[in-house]
Structure formats: C-alpha cells, structure tokens
Enzyme design. Structure first.
Site, short mmCIF file in Angstrom:
data_model
loop_
_atom_site.label_atom_id
_atom_site.label_comp_id
_atom_site.label_asym_id
_atom_site.label_seq_id
_atom_site.Cartn_x
_atom_site.Cartn_y
_atom_site.Cartn_z
N LYS A 160 0.82 -1.22 0.00
CA LYS A 160 0.00 0.00 0.00
C LYS A 160 0.85 1.27 0.00
O LYS A 160 0.34 2.38 -0.18
CB LYS A 160 -0.96 -0.01 1.19
CG LYS A 160 -2.01 -1.11 1.07
CD LYS A 160 -2.86 -1.24 2.33
CE LYS A 160 -3.92 -2.32 2.15
NZ LYS A 160 -3.35 -3.66 1.92
N LYS A 204 3.35 4.67 5.40
CA LYS A 204 4.33 3.60 5.22
C LYS A 204 5.35 3.97 4.16
O LYS A 204 6.52 3.58 4.24
CB LYS A 204 3.63 2.27 4.87
CG LYS A 204 2.77 1.70 5.98
CD LYS A 204 3.54 1.42 7.26
CE LYS A 204 4.33 0.14 7.18
NZ LYS A 204 5.00 -0.19 8.46
#
Length: 621
Positions: free
Chosen positions: A410, A422
């Site tokens: 993702k 992230k």
C-alpha cells in the site's frame, strides 16, 4: 483387573481348545481301530501339554493383544506361537517325558490348536467389523467418505477409520489419477475414478465428506483438486502435509478443515539458513510490534536461530504475554525479554536501546487498518511516521548493525493515509541509511492470511452467523501470502541487505476477494447466494481496486532467492525530510488538522487521495 480377567478367560478357552483338539485328533486318526483305545493315555499326558501351550502363548503375547483390533502382526505372532508350542511339545515328548502318545497325534493336534485358537481370536475382529459395517450402512450414523489419493496416506487413514468407529467415518470410494490403480482396492475400498470423476462419484455413492489424502502433493496439485472438491458443495477436509507429519504419525485427529490457504497453491519456502543464521545467531534481536501477527511470527522464527537474546516490544500487553508464554514453553533456554512500550515514546526507547543494546532490529509496529486510519490520520502519522523515526534514530545512536522495516504494498502509489505513512517510513530508512553505519532496509509485501484485520477471519465469522459476506467491490484484488511464509522471507531479505534497499516479496498472482468469498462458502459445504449471500458494499475511503508492489522508478533486480527482489533507493535527503516532518508535526498539533492530507501529498509525491467522488466512480465502474 479387567485385563487379568480377560487373560484368565482366554487361557480357559485355550485349555478347552487343546483338550478338544487332542480328542479330535484321535477320532480322525484312529476311529474304528484298535489303537483308538489308547485315548486313555491323554489323562496322564495332557496336563504338561496344556502347560507347555499356555506358556508359549504367554511368551508370544497371545494374551496381551486387543483381538478386536488385531492386524497382520498379531496374526503372525499367533501362528509362530502355536508352531513353537507344538515343536516344544514334540521335543519334550521325545527327549524328556517319553510318553506313550503318538507323535502323529501331537502334530495333528497342533494343527487343530492353531486353527481353533486363532479362529477364536480373529472372530472378535470379524464380529467388530460386522457391527461397524451394519452401522455404516445407516447413513444417519456414519459419514460416508470419499478419499482422494490411493497411496500410503489413504491406506493409513482407512485403517484408522475402521479401527476407530467412534469417529463415525465410513470410507466408501477412492479417487486416484493413476490409471494403473483403477479398480484396485485398499482394505475393501475400491479406486473408481480420477479427479474428473469426483462430482459424479460423490453423488453416486451418497458421499457426505471428501478427504484429500495426498500429504506429498505439491501445492498447485492440491489447489486444483480441492477446487474440484469444493464444487460438490460437500464438506472437504485434508490431511497434513509431509512436513507436518514428520516425527508424528498419522491419526484421525490430524484431519483438518480445508482452508483458503490450501487454495493459494503456494509452495514451501526454501531458505538460506546459513545466511540467516550468520546475522541472527548469538545476536541481541529486538522486534517492535512483536505481539502482532507478523511480529509474533518473526519472533517464533528468530527463536529457532538461537539469538543471544530476543526482545519483544509492544504496546498491547495481552498479545505480548501470550507470545512470551509460548516461547518460554517451546524454547526454555531462550533468553527472552518483553517490553511494554510505545514506539512514540522516545525517552522509553532510548532507555531500552541504551541498556539492552540490540544488534538487529525488526520494526513491525504500525497502525495498518486502512479505513480506520483514513478517519484518524493524525494517529497514523504519530505512530507510523514519528514512531519509525524514533526507532530508526535510536538504532543509529546505539550502533545497531541491521534495521529491517516491515512495509506494505500500500506504500506504492498510495491512495490512503496508511499507505502514505508507510511510504514515508521507507523514505526514512533510505535517508537514514545514507548518514549512518547501520544497514537500513525495508521489506514490502501484501496481505497475510489470518493476520489481525485480514478479510478471511471476517468472512469466517460472517459465515458462522449465517451471512451475508460483505465485499467492497466485485473486481477488487489483493496479493496474499501466509504469515510464516512472510516472516521467513523477511528474515531471508535481511541476510541480503547491504543498506538502503527495498526488498519486494513475490506474492504470486493477485486474488479476487469476491472469489475468496465464494470459495470459503463452498468449503463450508454451503451454496453461495442460496445458503449464504454475498453483498457488494462499495469501496471504502482510501481503498484501491488493486495493489502494486513496485514504483516505476525503483527498478527491479534479482537476489539469491527466487521469491525476493530488490528495488533501488529513491530517496536520500534526511535533512529535507526532517524539515518536512517538523511542519507536519506543527499541523498535527494545531487545530488545522484538515491540512494534514495536503502536507502528506507534498512529502509523498506519489500519494493521490481517493476523494468521495473518485470512490463513487470506482464503485459505479
């Protein structure tokens, strides 16, 4: 006490059989002749003959076996015991006792004793099998089982089913693709077709349950056959694989339900144990988020490589405690420490690093739930971004050798806050690697089956509740792998690390979530849309139709492992990054939190927000 009574009863029956056998021998050999009168000699000879036979029978364990379950071994011991007793009687009569009993009578009697004594014992097994057969024909009592595979696995499981009627399984038909096995049988169960005949034969023989019994089958073959089995809408179960059976022995208790992981067709991972051991054995290893799905499995795998000390850091004490108890039980010699702490707490991290000096750090702590983080973006940034920065800087300050970040697919062209945070974590470790002696790397992979927040536990719960199963979009796809597989590949990637890389794991083919829902319903013996409905609810905020594992500018190179690839560093300016983070921190701590997404877009150029209009358009499509 019960066992003693059984032995006495069998011994008394044997006495009667021995006496009757000798009398019968006289009738057969000397009836209507003058020698028949010598039968009176039996009264003096039979006592020592009886004692000899009973002694031999005892030595050959004819009074210990459960004759209701007796097999070939017990039968052979019975034959040998009878032959030994007859030979001993003949020897004693010739060399010691010198009785008047003809040796022909003794030999003939030995044959009768063998037939009658073993016949009596085997009758217990015959009676038991007859009862099972009659019960098995009662369809409401026993489950009629089709067994796929006519090898040793099937032979063992059929034997177990017949020995253990309390489990209420009746094997009725075997399936095997080998033409040479067609119309052969195992313990009375015939091989009647190949995988193409499963559906037809299941109906013909009123099968209740299909058991996949080929432990040695490769995952791809297993996947194909189980897919066919699931189309029957019957309950499907499987035996464990060869690796799971090593050192254990197959029992009916090991038969388990078929799970979605059996349908992924993923082969067993082969690891370079020497390379992994080189950087873990005898080292102090810290795992943040160690109580979570991936973190806990990393700890289990690391423990096998005998680190000097394994440190688990997690904010949630229940998971950390459960893992601690498990590891202490399985690895009593492992030096283990558990820290209840948050990666947001820089002071607490500093004290842990300073006192315990970890040499290898696996950073798995993160908020990962996409929709929740869309509604709580500041918490995602505090935990994922600033938490990672805290751990990464402590690793540099306290001379950690290797730092491995657990990332996600993702993070590639993110459309949600979680993915964007992230990606920022990846940027942190790439930039930190340029200014530190510590080797910083990231490992990127997709969804793991059975992890916290995974769709599979949700589907199972919905099936148990009678449905419906909720899928956000019919065309949504995701990469999946098993938790142990992901953890093993993370450890392997760490062995290849030189610093700054993003390792990308081969996730196989993407899986359509709608198809997963269909498969889970079928594997439960239910019919999709009839017994359990599937509802399409629409994409949630920040959700993609499909995920990616690599950005275009990263390139892709092979490593020494066929399931691990490496992308090259694309970011290296830590000074610029920290400047951006300071501005982001000001926004988070102010009342202008609506500016958070705008600032994230500036830090992560590949981040494209999924507005409500875009989500609605995707759902219509």
């Amino acid at each position: 006490m019960v066992k003693g009574k059984k032995m006495v009863t069998l011994a008394l029956v044997d006495v009667i059989i021995i006496v009757c056998s000798y009398v019968l021998s006289y009738f057969v050999r000397y009836f209507n002749t003058e020698e028949f009168s010598h039968i009176v000699n039996l009264k003096d000879t039979l006592p020592w003959i009886i004692l000899t036979y009973l002694g031999c029978f005892y030595l050959f364990r004819l009074y210990e076996s459960l004759w209701s379950f007796a097999g070939t071994e017990e039968f052979l011991m019975g034959v040998i015991g009878c032959i030994a007793a007859t030979t001993t009687v003949l020897g004693l009569q010739t060399l010691v006792i010198h009785s008047q009993l003809p040796r022909m009578i003794m030999a003939l009697s030995g044959i009768f004793i063998l037939i009658f004594s073993l016949g009596f014992r085997v009758s217990f097994r015959v009676a038991r099998r007859t009862v099972i057969y009659l019960q098995g024909n009662n369809k409401g009592t026993f489950k009629r089982v089709m067994i796929v595979g006519a090898g040793e696995g099937a032979r063992t499981v059929i034997g177990e089913m017949k020995k253990n009627p309390q489990h209420k399984y009746q094997p009725v038909v075997l399936i095997d693709d080998a033409p040479s096995k067609k119309n052969t049988s195992i313990s009375g169960v015939k091989v009647l077709g190949s995988r193409q005949d499963i559906e037809v034969l299941a109906k013909k023989y009123s099968v209740d349950l299909i058991l996949f019994a080929i432990p040695s089958a490769c995952e791809e073959v297993k996947k194909e056959i189980i897919k066919i089995c699931s189309n029957t809408k019957l309950e499907v179960k499987t035996l464990p694989g060869v690796k799971e059976l090593i050192g254990t022995g197959l029992t009916l208790k090991q038969i388990r339900d078929v799970d979605v992981k059996d349908l992924l067709g993923r082969e067993q991972i082969k690891l370079d144990h020497e390379g992994i051991s080189e950087y873990l054995k005898g080292k102090r290893v810290l795992v943040t988020g160690g109580g979570g799905s991936i973190g806990s499995e990393l700890c289990r795998q690391i423990a096998q490589f005998k680190p000097e000390e394994l440190m688990i850091l997690d904010i949630y004490e229940n998971n950390a405690y459960d893992l601690q108890m498990e590891l202490e039980r399985k690895y009593p010699s492992l030096k283990l420490k558990v820290f209840i702490a948050s990666v947001r707490d820089r002071k607490r991290l500093e004290s842990i690093f300073q006192e315990h000096k970890p040499e290898v750090v696996f950073h798995a702590a993160a908020h990962k739930h996409v929709p929740l983080m869309e509604y709580n973006p500041t918490e995602a940034i505090k935990n994922n971004v600033f938490g990672t920065l805290n751990v990464a800087e402590c690793a540099d300050k306290y001379n950690v050798n290797k730092f491995v970040l657990i990332s996600t697919d993702k993070a590639v062209n993110p459309t949600n806050i979680m993915g964007a945070t992230k990606r920022m974590c990846e940027m942190i470790i790439q930039a930190q690697n340029k200014i530190s002696n510590t080797e910083y790397v990231a490992v990127r992979f997709g969804n793991v089956l059975g992890s916290n927040g995974s769709v599979i536990p949700l589907f199972k719960k919905q099936i148990a509740e009678g449905g419906p199963l909720t899928v956000t979009n019919k065309n949504i796809t995701r990469f999946f792998m098993l938790i142990p597989e992901a953890a093993q590949l993370v450890l392997q990637a760490g062995a290849y690390a030189k610093g700054g890389e993003i390792f990308v794991l081969d996730m196989g083919k993407p899986v359509r979530i709608y198809d997963l829902a269909l498969d889970l319903i079928k594997l439960s013996g239910l019919e999709p849309h009839k017994d359990i409905k599937i509802e399409v609810t629409g994409l949630r905020p920040g959700e993609k139709l499909y995920e990616e594992l690599l950005m275009a500018e990263e390139g892709l190179e092979k490593t020494g492992h066929d399931k691990i690839f490496v992308g090259q560093p694309t970011f290296s300016d830590m000074e610029e990054l920290k400047s951006q983070f300071e501005e982001l921190k000001i926004i988070i701590n102010s009342e202008a939190q609506w500016k958070v997404a705008d600032k994230v877009e500036k830090i992560v150029p590949t981040y494209v927000r999924k507005t409500e209009e875009l989500v609605a358009a995707a759902n219509v499509g």
